[in-house]
Design a protein around this motif. Structure first.
Motif, PDB file in Angstrom:
ATOM      1  N   HIS A 145       0.840  -1.209   0.000  1.00 26.62           N
ATOM      2  CA  HIS A 145       0.000   0.000   0.000  1.00 26.62           C
ATOM      3  C   HIS A 145       0.870   1.252   0.000  1.00 26.62           C
ATOM      4  N   ARG A 146       1.888   1.248   0.843  1.00 25.42           N
ATOM      5  CA  ARG A 146       2.738   2.421   0.949  1.00 25.42           C
ATOM      6  C   ARG A 146       3.608   2.594  -0.296  1.00 25.42           C
ATOM      7  N   LEU A 147       4.132   1.509  -0.827  1.00 27.56           N
ATOM      8  CA  LEU A 147       4.928   1.606  -2.058  1.00 27.56           C
ATOM      9  C   LEU A 147       4.078   2.110  -3.220  1.00 27.56           C
ATOM     10  N   ALA A 148       2.808   1.702  -3.247  1.00 28.54           N
ATOM     11  CA  ALA A 148       1.906   2.213  -4.285  1.00 28.54           C
ATOM     12  C   ALA A 148       1.687   3.710  -4.109  1.00 28.54           C
ATOM     13  N   ALA A 149       1.478   4.140  -2.865  1.00 30.40           N
ATOM     14  CA  ALA A 149       1.254   5.562  -2.595  1.00 30.40           C
ATOM     15  C   ALA A 149       2.475   6.396  -2.957  1.00 30.40           C
ATOM     16  N   LEU A 150       3.661   5.810  -2.806  1.00 29.75           N
ATOM     17  CA  LEU A 150       4.903   6.506  -3.141  1.00 29.75           C
ATOM     18  C   LEU A 150       5.216   6.457  -4.636  1.00 29.75           C
ATOM     19  N   GLY A 151       4.392   5.732  -5.396  1.00 24.89           N
ATOM     20  CA  GLY A 151       4.545   5.703  -6.845  1.00 24.89           C
ATOM     21  C   GLY A 151       5.560   4.715  -7.374  1.00 24.89           C
ATOM     22  N   HIS A 152       5.832   3.640  -6.615  1.00 25.36           N
ATOM     23  CA  HIS A 152       6.907   2.729  -7.019  1.00 25.36           C
ATOM     24  C   HIS A 152       6.430   1.400  -7.578  1.00 25.36           C
ATOM     25  N   LEU A 153       5.132   1.167  -7.640  1.00 27.80           N
ATOM     26  CA  LEU A 153       4.658  -0.091  -8.205  1.00 27.80           C
ATOM     27  C   LEU A 153       4.327   0.089  -9.680  1.00 27.80           C
ATOM     28  N   GLY A 154       4.570  -0.945 -10.453  1.00 24.72           N
ATOM     29  CA  GLY A 154       4.350  -0.887 -11.883  1.00 24.72           C
ATOM     30  C   GLY A 154       5.598  -1.191 -12.684  1.00 24.72           C
ATOM     31  N   GLY A 155       6.732  -1.366 -12.004  1.00 26.43           N
ATOM     32  CA  GLY A 155       7.991  -1.651 -12.691  1.00 26.43           C
ATOM     33  C   GLY A 155       8.933  -2.410 -11.794  1.00 26.43           C
ATOM     34  N   ARG A 156      10.216  -2.188 -11.990  1.00 25.62           N
ATOM     35  CA  ARG A 156      11.249  -2.965 -11.299  1.00 25.62           C
ATOM     36  C   ARG A 156      11.821  -2.249 -10.076  1.00 25.62           C
ATOM     37  N   LEU A 157      11.122  -1.296  -9.501  1.00 28.50           N
ATOM     38  CA  LEU A 157      11.569  -0.559  -8.309  1.00 28.50           C
ATOM     39  C   LEU A 157      12.857   0.220  -8.575  1.00 28.50           C
ATOM     40  N   ASP A 158      13.065   0.658  -9.801  1.00 29.34           N
ATOM     41  CA  ASP A 158      14.338   1.260 -10.190  1.00 29.34           C
ATOM     42  C   ASP A 158      14.659   2.559  -9.452  1.00 29.34           C
ATOM     43  N   THR A 159      13.639   3.314  -9.057  1.00 35.02           N
ATOM     44  CA  THR A 159      13.889   4.597  -8.400  1.00 35.02           C
ATOM     45  C   THR A 159      13.660   4.552  -6.891  1.00 35.02           C
ATOM     46  N   LEU A 160      13.392   3.388  -6.360  1.00 36.24           N
ATOM     47  CA  LEU A 160      13.123   3.245  -4.923  1.00 36.24           C
ATOM     48  C   LEU A 160      14.387   3.524  -4.118  1.00 36.24           C
ATOM     49  N   THR A 161      14.257   4.317  -3.049  1.00 36.09           N
ATOM     50  CA  THR A 161      15.394   4.630  -2.178  1.00 36.09           C
ATOM     51  C   THR A 161      15.247   3.931  -0.838  1.00 36.09           C
ATOM     52  N   LEU A 162      16.340   3.850  -0.095  1.00 34.56           N
ATOM     53  CA  LEU A 162      16.298   3.206   1.216  1.00 34.56           C
ATOM     54  C   LEU A 162      15.419   3.999   2.180  1.00 34.56           C
ATOM     55  N   ASP A 163      15.409   5.328   2.068  1.00 33.89           N
ATOM     56  CA  ASP A 163      14.527   6.131   2.917  1.00 33.89           C
ATOM     57  C   ASP A 163      13.064   5.786   2.667  1.00 33.89           C
ATOM     58  N   GLU A 164      12.717   5.558   1.413  1.00 34.30           N
ATOM     59  CA  GLU A 164      11.336   5.196   1.099  1.00 34.30           C
ATOM     60  C   GLU A 164      11.009   3.778   1.563  1.00 34.30           C
ATOM     61  N   VAL A 165      11.973   2.882   1.492  1.00 34.90           N
ATOM     62  CA  VAL A 165      11.791   1.541   2.045  1.00 34.90           C
ATOM     63  C   VAL A 165      11.524   1.626   3.543  1.00 34.90           C
ATOM     64  N   THR A 166      12.296   2.471   4.233  1.00 35.78           N
ATOM     65  CA  THR A 166      12.114   2.663   5.675  1.00 35.78           C
ATOM     66  C   THR A 166      10.720   3.191   5.971  1.00 35.78           C
ATOM     67  N   ASP A 167      10.285   4.165   5.188  1.00 39.13           N
ATOM     68  CA  ASP A 167       8.951   4.733   5.361  1.00 39.13           C
ATOM     69  C   ASP A 167       7.883   3.664   5.175  1.00 39.13           C
TER      70      ASP A 167
END
Length: 331
Positions: A268-290
């Motif tokens: 749910h949170r990864l979707a809200a952050l805009g990271h679902l739909g691909g290979r998580l290429d722009t995901l950061t560790l801070d966003e993972v923590t969040d």
């Protein structure tokens, strides 16, 4: 085709299970009173996602029996889209739960020949959804035959268009641990997110430190590995860079569905952050923590009431320290 960051749905593929608990207040020497609650790891994840506000489709096979009716009612009441699910004559899967003094559940399964494991290629093809940004699966549906091997092939086909998430949800009393170990590298090759419990890791990588296990699964293909640690929170590893997230304090009634709720909170949170739909290429560790910090709050609230009864979005807004109503299951 869904694009990274788009507001598509999360599809959840897997089983529904009737969790059977002893009703101790009604049991006596003449008979054991039982209560059946709708459960199953993937179904619990779908319910949690929908309650949190993520558009969610459940891809399941429902029996014509009374338990199948119960499963449909619970998912629908939580706002889950069931239009891609299948109705079939095979029986529902049952799991009799035995809770220890700390609320931890051990299960005895009645699963042979059940509806959940009989997926056909044509049924899976019919579930394809161009609006989906993520397909989450795992648990028994991914390991039991004949459906499990067909789901693996389906993942390889759809991952071009969606983020793939897998939770092995290891059940060593029902499936030999060696079977999981044989398939795990293949799952890592088709998944972007691998979510496991600490107990899962003990079965899948016995004698191996959690950080070493993460690196092994990264090398096999999984970009984000998240290991839940119960009351100690979670360990997340993004391409080998790791962070520990603590869990909020909560009075635990039982832990049924806690891991499934965590997975839903994470997605749910990864979707809200805009990271679902691909290979998580722009995901950061801070966003993972969040995302993991949000997920442990969802799991904590699930543990604060009996059974797999995850929180709704308004309950999340109140915070994990606020009591919940165990009776609330639909809204």
């Amino acid at each position: 085709m869904a694009r990274p960051g788009s507001s598509g749905s999360v599809d959840v593929l897997g089983e529904c299970v009737a969790d059977i608990f002893e009703d101790r207040d009604r049991s006596d020497s003449d008979g054991l009173a039982l209560r059946a609650l709708a459960g199953g790891g993937p179904a619990n994840t779908a319910v949690t996602l929908a309650r949190l506000g993520t558009p969610t489709r459940f891809l399941g096979r429902f029996s014509h029996d009374a338990f199948g009716t119960l499963f449909r009612a619970r998912l629908s009441a939580s706002g889950v889209d069931l239009t891609a699910s299948v109705t079939t004559a095979e029986p529902s899967t049952l799991a009799v739960a035995d809770l220890d003094a700390t609320g931890q559940a051990a299960y005895t399964f009645y699963a042979d020949g059940a509806a959940d494991w009989q997926w056909t290629d044509s049924e899976l093809a019919a579930t394809r959804n161009n609006d989906a940004v993520c397909l989450h699966t795992g648990s028994l549906a991914l390991i039991r035959r004949p459906g499990g091997s067909r789901i693996e092939e389906h993942l390889a086909q759809v991952r071009e268009h969606v983020t793939v998430s897998i939770d092995p949800n290891v059940r060593p009393l029902l499936v030999p641990p060696s079977t999981y170990r044989e398939r795990l590298a293949h799952w890592c090759a088709v998944t972007d997110i691998l979510r496991l419990s600490e107990d899962d890791c003990a079965v899948l990588a016995p004698g191996t430190r959690l950080d070493e296990a993460c690196d092994t699964w990264h090398a096999a293909g999984a970009r984000l590995v998240v290991i839940t640690l119960g009351g100690n929170g979670a360990l997340a590893s993004l391409d080998g860079v790791r962070v520990n997230v603590t869990a909020p304090p909560v009075t635990v009634v039982d832990t049924v569905g806690a891991g499934d709720s965590f997975t839903a909170g994470l997605l749910h949170r990864l979707a809200a952050l805009g990271h679902l739909g691909g290979r998580l290429d722009t995901l950061t560790l801070d966003e993972v923590t969040d995302a993991c910090s949000f997920a442990v709050q969802v799991a904590a609230l699930t543990c604060s009431v009996p059974g797999a009864n995850p929180p709704w979005a308004d309950e999340m807004a109140l915070g994990a320290g606020v009591g919940r109503s165990p009776a609330r299951r639909a809204g």
